[in-house]
Design a protein around this motif. Structure first.
Motif, mmCIF file in Angstrom:
data_model
loop_
_atom_site.group_PDB
_atom_site.id
_atom_site.type_symbol
_atom_site.label_atom_id
_atom_site.label_comp_id
_atom_site.label_asym_id
_atom_site.label_seq_id
_atom_site.Cartn_x
_atom_site.Cartn_y
_atom_site.Cartn_z
ATOM 1 N N THR A 1 1.284 -1.325 -0.297
ATOM 2 C CA THR A 1 -0.195 0.204 0.250
ATOM 3 C C THR A 1 0.495 1.327 0.209
ATOM 4 O OG1 THR A 1 -0.582 -0.029 2.468
ATOM 5 C CG2 THR A 1 -1.937 -1.474 1.142
ATOM 6 N N LEU A 2 2.431 0.968 -0.263
ATOM 7 C CA LEU A 2 2.978 2.468 0.202
ATOM 8 C C LEU A 2 3.836 2.597 -1.678
ATOM 9 C CD1 LEU A 2 4.877 4.227 1.692
ATOM 10 C CD2 LEU A 2 6.645 2.687 2.220
ATOM 11 N N ASN A 3 3.871 1.597 -2.053
ATOM 12 C CA ASN A 3 3.960 1.449 -3.887
ATOM 13 C C ASN A 3 3.246 1.179 -4.659
ATOM 14 O OD1 ASN A 3 6.376 2.839 -3.232
ATOM 15 N ND2 ASN A 3 6.771 0.184 -2.059
ATOM 16 N N TRP A 4 1.572 1.509 -3.999
ATOM 17 C CA TRP A 4 0.697 0.563 -5.001
ATOM 18 C C TRP A 4 0.707 -0.353 -5.662
ATOM 19 C CZ3 TRP A 4 -4.118 1.828 -2.529
ATOM 20 C CH2 TRP A 4 -4.529 2.700 -2.125
ATOM 21 N N GLU A 5 1.315 -1.198 -5.572
ATOM 22 C CA GLU A 5 1.445 -2.474 -6.322
ATOM 23 C C GLU A 5 0.998 -4.150 -5.718
ATOM 24 O OE1 GLU A 5 6.520 -1.301 -7.212
ATOM 25 O OE2 GLU A 5 5.875 -3.148 -5.693
ATOM 26 N N VAL A 6 0.370 -4.819 -6.701
ATOM 27 C CA VAL A 6 0.401 -5.866 -6.295
ATOM 28 C C VAL A 6 1.221 -6.640 -5.655
ATOM 29 C CG1 VAL A 6 -1.009 -7.868 -7.193
ATOM 30 C CG2 VAL A 6 -2.004 -5.868 -7.139
ATOM 31 N N THR A 7 2.070 -7.455 -5.085
ATOM 32 C CA THR A 7 3.169 -8.606 -4.811
ATOM 33 C C THR A 7 3.255 -9.550 -4.994
ATOM 34 O OG1 THR A 7 2.774 -8.283 -2.673
ATOM 35 C CG2 THR A 7 4.491 -6.565 -3.063
ATOM 36 N N SER A 8 1.847 -10.325 -4.943
ATOM 37 C CA SER A 8 1.329 -11.572 -5.403
ATOM 38 C C SER A 8 -0.097 -11.476 -5.138
ATOM 39 C CB SER A 8 2.250 -12.621 -4.884
ATOM 40 O OG SER A 8 1.760 -12.241 -3.298
ATOM 41 N N PHE A 9 -0.149 -12.474 -6.154
ATOM 42 C CA PHE A 9 -1.834 -13.181 -6.376
ATOM 43 C C PHE A 9 -2.388 -14.322 -6.839
ATOM 44 C CE2 PHE A 9 -2.250 -11.759 -10.305
ATOM 45 C CZ PHE A 9 -3.141 -11.892 -10.787
ATOM 46 N N LYS A 10 -3.417 -15.099 -6.361
ATOM 47 C CA LYS A 10 -3.022 -16.143 -6.553
ATOM 48 C C LYS A 10 -4.382 -16.897 -6.364
ATOM 49 C CE LYS A 10 -0.934 -20.989 -7.644
ATOM 50 N NZ LYS A 10 -0.015 -21.051 -8.089
ATOM 51 N N SER A 11 -4.864 -18.014 -7.498
ATOM 52 C CA SER A 11 -6.096 -18.455 -6.571
ATOM 53 C C SER A 11 -6.022 -20.402 -6.519
ATOM 54 C CB SER A 11 -6.733 -18.524 -8.296
ATOM 55 O OG SER A 11 -7.878 -17.436 -8.631
ATOM 56 N N VAL A 12 -6.481 -20.502 -5.896
ATOM 57 C CA VAL A 12 -6.292 -21.965 -5.786
ATOM 58 C C VAL A 12 -7.722 -22.584 -5.039
ATOM 59 C CG1 VAL A 12 -5.724 -23.730 -3.884
ATOM 60 C CG2 VAL A 12 -4.663 -21.456 -4.164
ATOM 61 N N ALA A 13 -8.423 -23.586 -6.294
ATOM 62 C CA ALA A 13 -9.566 -24.302 -6.218
ATOM 63 C C ALA A 13 -8.889 -25.309 -5.061
ATOM 64 C CB ALA A 13 -9.254 -25.657 -7.506
ATOM 65 N N PHE A 14 -10.589 -25.359 -4.678
ATOM 66 C CA PHE A 14 -10.767 -26.764 -3.414
ATOM 67 C C PHE A 14 -11.445 -27.813 -4.100
ATOM 68 C CE2 PHE A 14 -11.872 -22.696 -0.537
ATOM 69 C CZ PHE A 14 -10.394 -22.856 -0.039
ATOM 70 N N SER A 15 -10.847 -28.721 -3.109
ATOM 71 C CA SER A 15 -11.709 -30.419 -3.651
ATOM 72 C C SER A 15 -13.035 -29.963 -3.078
ATOM 73 C CB SER A 15 -10.661 -31.525 -3.111
ATOM 74 O OG SER A 15 -11.846 -32.645 -2.881
ATOM 75 N N LYS A 16 -13.670 -31.050 -3.576
ATOM 76 C CA LYS A 16 -15.117 -30.669 -3.204
ATOM 77 C C LYS A 16 -15.997 -31.719 -2.258
ATOM 78 C CE LYS A 16 -17.455 -32.819 -7.227
ATOM 79 N NZ LYS A 16 -18.465 -32.726 -7.888
ATOM 80 N N TYR A 17 -14.811 -32.906 -2.281
ATOM 81 C CA TYR A 17 -14.662 -34.262 -1.237
ATOM 82 C C TYR A 17 -13.984 -33.740 0.093
ATOM 83 C CZ TYR A 17 -15.876 -36.385 -5.615
ATOM 84 O OH TYR A 17 -16.166 -35.868 -7.120
ATOM 85 N N SER A 18 -13.799 -32.776 0.542
ATOM 86 C CA SER A 18 -12.979 -32.654 1.856
ATOM 87 C C SER A 18 -14.001 -31.074 2.351
ATOM 88 C CB SER A 18 -11.395 -32.837 1.490
ATOM 89 O OG SER A 18 -11.083 -31.937 0.907
ATOM 90 N N PRO A 19 -13.785 -30.772 3.963
ATOM 91 C CA PRO A 19 -14.012 -29.734 4.409
ATOM 92 C C PRO A 19 -13.271 -28.650 3.951
ATOM 93 C CG PRO A 19 -13.639 -31.333 6.068
ATOM 94 C CD PRO A 19 -13.344 -32.088 5.057
ATOM 95 N N ILE A 20 -14.280 -27.675 3.975
ATOM 96 C CA ILE A 20 -13.215 -25.913 3.716
ATOM 97 C C ILE A 20 -12.125 -25.835 4.347
ATOM 98 C CG2 ILE A 20 -15.200 -24.868 4.999
ATOM 99 C CD1 ILE A 20 -14.582 -23.148 2.326
ATOM 100 N N GLU A 21 -12.247 -26.156 5.642
ATOM 101 C CA GLU A 21 -11.124 -25.831 6.848
ATOM 102 C C GLU A 21 -9.382 -26.619 6.264
ATOM 103 O OE1 GLU A 21 -15.562 -26.132 9.419
ATOM 104 O OE2 GLU A 21 -14.703 -26.980 7.494
ATOM 105 N N GLU A 22 -10.059 -28.224 5.745
ATOM 106 C CA GLU A 22 -9.326 -28.870 5.931
ATOM 107 C C GLU A 22 -8.532 -27.963 4.177
ATOM 108 O OE1 GLU A 22 -8.154 -33.599 3.912
ATOM 109 O OE2 GLU A 22 -9.456 -33.040 6.043
ATOM 110 N N GLU A 23 -9.457 -27.984 2.963
ATOM 111 C CA GLU A 23 -8.833 -27.307 1.877
ATOM 112 C C GLU A 23 -7.447 -25.789 1.959
ATOM 113 O OE1 GLU A 23 -8.601 -28.387 -0.853
ATOM 114 O OE2 GLU A 23 -9.850 -30.300 0.398
ATOM 115 N N LEU A 24 -8.683 -24.730 3.476
ATOM 116 C CA LEU A 24 -7.675 -23.289 3.784
ATOM 117 C C LEU A 24 -6.421 -23.954 4.970
ATOM 118 C CD1 LEU A 24 -11.090 -21.696 5.016
ATOM 119 C CD2 LEU A 24 -9.770 -20.994 3.616
ATOM 120 N N TRP A 25 -6.602 -24.809 5.274
ATOM 121 C CA TRP A 25 -5.156 -25.598 6.044
ATOM 122 C C TRP A 25 -4.339 -25.577 5.235
ATOM 123 C CZ3 TRP A 25 -2.661 -30.408 6.428
ATOM 124 C CH2 TRP A 25 -1.586 -30.213 7.143
ATOM 125 N N LYS A 26 -4.996 -26.135 3.726
ATOM 126 C CA LYS A 26 -3.316 -26.387 2.819
ATOM 127 C C LYS A 26 -3.039 -25.415 2.120
ATOM 128 C CE LYS A 26 -5.629 -30.941 1.551
ATOM 129 N NZ LYS A 26 -6.407 -31.376 0.580
#
Length: 267
Positions: free
Chosen positions: A29-54
């Motif tokens: 927010t000082l230099n107005w830059e995106v330093t990284s961004f990423k998309s992560v797919a979750f498996s529908k066969y495991s709880p969302i908490e488990e996918e977040l932990w991964k």
């Protein structure tokens, strides 16, 4: 006083979390830059908490210190309520007409103060509980609060009705605004391009918008080669991708990235 706690590091993290996956963006927010961004797919066969932990294990950016952490709940269990009709003691009653709600649900709202609107929604509390253990403190809101606020901001001094369609993989939103007034917001599930066209033309008909003259702009996971674009273009004369040039310039991103992650980059 502990200097390491009070010192600002000018870093912001935004996480956009849905049942089937998440995207995150790290901002300088000082230099107005995106330093990284990423998309992560979750498996529908495991709880969302488990996918977040991964995700937290696999992406060390998520565990670095940030001045500000924003969590965007990516679901359509929401409705916009004008300030004059809003009472925060009856949040569930606003949702009962368009969403299946239960007595055990937790309700929240985002006050969009500059427009005298409130977005009432059901946050994913299992997600919040997981993230409290990771971050301690963070802000959260519904993803559509960012979408609608951004489009209202952009509609200033434009007196014609503007139609925006925000396309995701399994659902899409239609937002209609006119000069910083929200005329319509609705979310629809779809399976085929024909589904999108049907709901879009029906909505336009209800608002007396002529497909020959009304302007319709597309945002989200879409480009001009997308089947939905081709089909809609057959029936709607003034159809175009939303102009993301300001967002591209601000964060140094491509048109496709700015369209797909429009909400994330406007957070």
């Amino acid at each position: 006083m502990n200097e390491t706690i009070t010192a600002k590091n000018y870093k912001k993290l935004t996480l956009q979390i849905a049942q089937n996956g998440m995207s995150f963006c790290c901002f300088d927010t000082l230099n107005w830059e995106v330093t990284s961004f990423k998309s992560v797919a979750f498996s529908k066969y495991s709880p969302i908490e488990e996918e977040l932990w991964k995700a937290f294990v696999n992406h060390p950016q998520l565990t670095r210190p940030y001045d500000e952490i924003v969590v965007l709940h990516d679901n359509s269990f929401n409705t916009f309520v004008p300030g004059a009709l809003f009472d925060e003691n009856f949040l569930g009653s606003y949702l009962q007409y368009n969403t299946k709600v239960f007595e055990t649900d937790f309700f929240a709202f985002d006050a969009i103060g500059s427009y005298e609107l409130n977005n009432v929604y059901v946050p994913l509390m299992n997600v919040n509980n997981f993230l409290i253990d990771q971050f301690g403190v963070f802000d959260y809101k519904n993803v559509n609060s960012v979408l609608v606020t951004s489009l209202l901001d952009a509609s200033r001094n434009i007196d014609e009705k503007q139609v925006f369609v925000h396309v995701k993989e399994t659902h899409f939103e239609i937002v209609v605004v006119r000069n910083q007034q929200l005329l319509l917001f609705n979310s629809f599930e779809y399976k085929t391009p024909e589904d999108i066209l049907y709901y879009l033309l029906f909505t336009m008909e209800q608002l007396f918008l002529n497909p020959e003259t009304a302007r319709v702009q597309l945002i989200g996971k879409i480009d001009e080669s997308h089947p939905c674009f081709h089909l809609a273009y057959t029936y709607i004369r003034h159809l175009a991708l939303y102009d993301t040039s300001a967002l591209q310039e601000k964060w140094g991103k491509t048109q496709q990235e700015a369209l797909e992650h429009f909400i994330l980059f406007n957070s």
